[in-house]
Design a protein around this motif. Sequence first.
Motif, PDB file in Angstrom:
ATOM      1  N   ASN A   1       0.863  -1.205  -0.083  1.00 16.72           N
ATOM      2  CA  ASN A   1      -0.019   0.112  -0.019  1.00 16.72           C
ATOM      3  C   ASN A   1       0.880   1.189  -0.032  1.00 16.72           C
ATOM      4  OD1 ASN A   1       0.775   0.417   2.550  1.00 16.72           O
ATOM      5  ND2 ASN A   1      -0.887  -0.750   3.438  1.00 16.72           N
TER       6      ASN A   1
ATOM      7  N   LEU B   1       1.862   3.171   2.220  1.00 17.89           N
ATOM      8  CA  LEU B   1       2.820   3.205   3.310  1.00 17.89           C
ATOM      9  C   LEU B   1       3.978   2.430   3.049  1.00 17.89           C
ATOM     10  CD1 LEU B   1       0.574   3.261   6.335  1.00 17.89           C
ATOM     11  CD2 LEU B   1       1.223   5.242   5.069  1.00 17.89           C
TER      12      LEU B   1
ATOM     13  N   VAL C   1      -3.013 -11.772   5.655  1.00 13.79           N
ATOM     14  CA  VAL C   1      -3.905 -12.609   6.356  1.00 13.79           C
ATOM     15  C   VAL C   1      -5.300 -12.458   5.875  1.00 13.79           C
ATOM     16  CG1 VAL C   1      -4.902 -12.965   8.688  1.00 13.79           C
ATOM     17  CG2 VAL C   1      -2.533 -12.314   8.198  1.00 13.79           C
TER      18      VAL C   1
ATOM     19  N   MET D   1      -9.930   5.753   3.381  1.00 12.95           N
ATOM     20  CA  MET D   1      -9.188   6.378   4.436  1.00 12.95           C
ATOM     21  C   MET D   1      -8.043   7.202   3.743  1.00 12.95           C
ATOM     22  SD  MET D   1      -9.155   3.110   7.070  1.00 12.95           S
ATOM     23  CE  MET D   1      -9.560   1.738   6.106  1.00 12.95           C
TER      24      MET D   1
ATOM     25  N   LEU E   1      -4.282   8.811   4.435  1.00 14.61           N
ATOM     26  CA  LEU E   1      -2.928   8.397   4.926  1.00 14.61           C
ATOM     27  C   LEU E   1      -2.059   9.686   5.039  1.00 14.61           C
ATOM     28  CD1 LEU E   1      -2.464   5.090   3.080  1.00 14.61           C
ATOM     29  CD2 LEU E   1      -3.092   5.354   5.601  1.00 14.61           C
TER      30      LEU E   1
ATOM     31  N   ARG F   1       4.988  -6.121  11.391  1.00 17.80           N
ATOM     32  CA  ARG F   1       5.536  -6.602  10.638  1.00 17.80           C
ATOM     33  C   ARG F   1       6.473  -6.024   9.889  1.00 17.80           C
ATOM     34  NH1 ARG F   1       2.837 -11.387   8.085  1.00 17.80           N
ATOM     35  NH2 ARG F   1       0.646 -11.662   9.095  1.00 17.80           N
TER      36      ARG F   1
ATOM     37  N   PRO G   1       1.582 -13.718  13.252  1.00 15.19           N
ATOM     38  CA  PRO G   1       2.278 -13.248  14.239  1.00 15.19           C
ATOM     39  C   PRO G   1       2.195 -14.233  15.363  1.00 15.19           C
ATOM     40  CG  PRO G   1       0.493 -11.591  14.181  1.00 15.19           C
ATOM     41  CD  PRO G   1       0.431 -12.690  12.696  1.00 15.19           C
TER      42      PRO G   1
ATOM     43  N   ALA H   1      -7.747 -11.859  14.307  1.00 16.02           N
ATOM     44  CA  ALA H   1      -9.289 -12.487  14.387  1.00 16.02           C
ATOM     45  C   ALA H   1      -9.294 -12.857  15.650  1.00 16.02           C
ATOM     46  CB  ALA H   1      -9.532 -13.457  13.328  1.00 16.02           C
TER      47      ALA H   1
ATOM     48  N   ARG I   1      -9.462  -9.179   2.825  1.00 14.77           N
ATOM     49  CA  ARG I   1      -9.084  -7.790   2.412  1.00 14.77           C
ATOM     50  C   ARG I   1      -8.657  -7.637   1.116  1.00 14.77           C
ATOM     51  NH1 ARG I   1      -5.153  -6.371   5.668  1.00 14.77           N
ATOM     52  NH2 ARG I   1      -4.793  -8.523   5.952  1.00 14.77           N
TER      53      ARG I   1
ATOM     54  N   LEU J   1      -6.286   4.700   1.098  1.00 12.26           N
ATOM     55  CA  LEU J   1      -6.651   3.489   0.931  1.00 12.26           C
ATOM     56  C   LEU J   1      -8.103   3.439   0.927  1.00 12.26           C
ATOM     57  CD1 LEU J   1      -4.709   0.688   1.061  1.00 12.26           C
ATOM     58  CD2 LEU J   1      -5.935   0.347   3.203  1.00 12.26           C
TER      59      LEU J   1
ATOM     60  N   MET K   1      -9.811  -2.026  17.134  1.00 12.87           N
ATOM     61  CA  MET K   1      -8.759  -0.944  16.619  1.00 12.87           C
ATOM     62  C   MET K   1      -8.777   0.357  17.197  1.00 12.87           C
ATOM     63  SD  MET K   1      -8.736  -2.127  12.797  1.00 12.87           S
ATOM     64  CE  MET K   1      -7.760  -0.510  12.073  1.00 12.87           C
TER      65      MET K   1
ATOM     66  N   LEU L   1      -1.923   2.581  13.944  1.00 16.78           N
ATOM     67  CA  LEU L   1      -1.933   2.953  12.626  1.00 16.78           C
ATOM     68  C   LEU L   1      -2.970   4.031  12.522  1.00 16.78           C
ATOM     69  CD1 LEU L   1      -1.654   2.400   9.528  1.00 16.78           C
ATOM     70  CD2 LEU L   1      -3.146   0.649   9.740  1.00 16.78           C
TER      71      LEU L   1
HETATM   72  C1  HEM Z   1      -5.731   2.746   5.952  1.00 17.65           C
HETATM   73  C2  HEM Z   1      -5.852   2.081   6.878  1.00 17.65           C
HETATM   74  C3  HEM Z   1      -5.163   0.593   6.723  1.00 17.65           C
HETATM   75  C4  HEM Z   1      -4.072  -0.100   6.472  1.00 17.65           C
HETATM   76  C5  HEM Z   1      -3.075   0.896   5.487  1.00 17.65           C
HETATM   77  C6  HEM Z   1      -4.045  -1.536   6.510  1.00 17.65           C
HETATM   78  C7  HEM Z   1      -2.821  -2.265   6.359  1.00 17.65           C
HETATM   79  C8  HEM Z   1      -2.660  -3.577   6.803  1.00 17.65           C
HETATM   80  C9  HEM Z   1      -1.405  -4.193   6.821  1.00 17.65           C
HETATM   81  C10 HEM Z   1      -0.155  -3.545   6.036  1.00 17.65           C
HETATM   82  C11 HEM Z   1      -1.601  -5.348   7.337  1.00 17.65           C
HETATM   83  C12 HEM Z   1      -0.488  -6.516   7.618  1.00 17.65           C
HETATM   84  C13 HEM Z   1      -0.526  -7.395   6.411  1.00 17.65           C
HETATM   85  C14 HEM Z   1      -1.510  -8.128   6.202  1.00 17.65           C
HETATM   86  O1  HEM Z   1      -2.148  -9.161   6.881  1.00 17.65           O
HETATM   87  O2  HEM Z   1      -2.325  -7.874   5.127  1.00 17.65           O
HETATM   88  C15 HEM Z   1      -2.805  -5.428   7.747  1.00 17.65           C
HETATM   89  C16 HEM Z   1      -3.421  -6.271   8.491  1.00 17.65           C
HETATM   90  C17 HEM Z   1      -4.812  -6.552   8.803  1.00 17.65           C
HETATM   91  N1  HEM Z   1      -5.785  -5.442   8.704  1.00 17.65           N
HETATM   92 FE1  HEM Z   1      -5.598  -3.656   8.010  1.00 17.65          FE
HETATM   93  N2  HEM Z   1      -5.162  -1.792   7.266  1.00 17.65           N
HETATM   94  C18 HEM Z   1      -5.886  -0.695   7.261  1.00 17.65           C
HETATM   95  C19 HEM Z   1      -7.167  -0.653   8.186  1.00 17.65           C
HETATM   96  C20 HEM Z   1      -7.665  -1.724   8.396  1.00 17.65           C
HETATM   97  C21 HEM Z   1      -9.119  -1.837   8.863  1.00 17.65           C
HETATM   98  C22 HEM Z   1     -10.150  -0.487   8.969  1.00 17.65           C
HETATM   99  C23 HEM Z   1      -9.387  -2.841   9.169  1.00 17.65           C
HETATM  100  C24 HEM Z   1     -10.645  -3.761   9.706  1.00 17.65           C
HETATM  101  C25 HEM Z   1     -11.659  -3.023  10.724  1.00 17.65           C
HETATM  102  C26 HEM Z   1      -8.184  -3.778   8.932  1.00 17.65           C
HETATM  103  C27 HEM Z   1      -8.173  -5.067   9.217  1.00 17.65           C
HETATM  104  C28 HEM Z   1      -7.105  -5.712   9.265  1.00 17.65           C
HETATM  105  C29 HEM Z   1      -6.947  -7.229   9.691  1.00 17.65           C
HETATM  106  C30 HEM Z   1      -8.011  -8.110   9.974  1.00 17.65           C
HETATM  107  C31 HEM Z   1      -5.435  -7.662   9.144  1.00 17.65           C
HETATM  108  C32 HEM Z   1      -4.888  -8.953   9.662  1.00 17.65           C
HETATM  109  C33 HEM Z   1      -4.300  -9.018  11.066  1.00 17.65           C
HETATM  110  C34 HEM Z   1      -3.694 -10.247  11.268  1.00 17.65           C
HETATM  111  O3  HEM Z   1      -4.250 -11.355  11.802  1.00 17.65           O
HETATM  112  O4  HEM Z   1      -2.251 -10.410  11.317  1.00 17.65           O
HETATM  113  N3  HEM Z   1      -7.253  -2.978   8.495  1.00 17.65           N
HETATM  114  N4  HEM Z   1      -3.405  -4.209   7.483  1.00 17.65           N
END
Ligand code: HEM
Length: 237
Positions: free
Chosen positions: A55, A57, A64, A95, A97, A116, A133, A157, A167, A179, A198, A204
Amino acid sequence: GDLLIQICASDPLVVPVAAAALLNRAGDRVHERWRQSGRRGTNVPVGAELAAPRNLLGFIDGIVGPHTAAEQRRDLWLTGPSAVAGGTLAVVRRMELDLPRFAALSVAEQEAVFGRRRASGAPLSGGAVASGPDLGAKTPDGRYLVPANAHVRRAHANVVGAGLMLRRSYSIDEPAPGLLFISFQNDLRTFTATLTHMDAADALLDFTTTTATGTFLILPGFDRQRPLGAGLFGVHT
Ligand code: HEM
């Protein structure tokens, strides 16, 4: 809006052409209320048959999720009512950034925000990219390797007590860099419970501002015998 249409193409020029053709075909029955274009970065391989882009960032996003058929049955596809079985629910969230403030952090500080590695996507607790993790892992002096407020811990989760969400987000530069987050899940609570968890303390969120949000039913797939929405509207060919 009542209707979400997602138009995807590997050639970006095709997208506005397809949008114009669809709107033209719909005539007066459909009025466009909102449009957002986004792009997926170059895919980085992250595991067996799995790849995800970075992304804005700089972090790989989309590692995941419900990737096995069993996880998809459990957390992704709706099992009922029968008219929508095999469909799913989408959350769309735009969103902004704060790129300059994030870029001002050291690489180690950026990695602590997510939990990460920036270059590889591997969890700060070690192991391969695709491995989740180890949230209990600590340094010899007792600090969590994946910090308490790291995004992957707050959104995990098992920590949240929710299902996995698929996602599939897009990077945007209009109206501001950010994003276009899109998640698919068979229970909206998966999204709301994650966001609530969160909200309490996710590093974040200091860098994000949400400027649009919506949820939509995604109809099950279609073929010539069963057109899109056939189950819901009782259409038969
Ligand atoms: C602009 C805002 C956000 C960015 C840049 C972002 C980025 C990321 C990144 C880089 C990861 C780690 C790699 C991966 O597992 O894909 C991640 C994990 C995750 N994000 Fe986000 N995210 C954002 C917002 C959100 C939001 C709003 C939600 C849900 C409410 C969310 C849910 C998750 C979940 C469920 C994971 C996996 C966590 C795990 O089990 O390791 N993210 N996100």
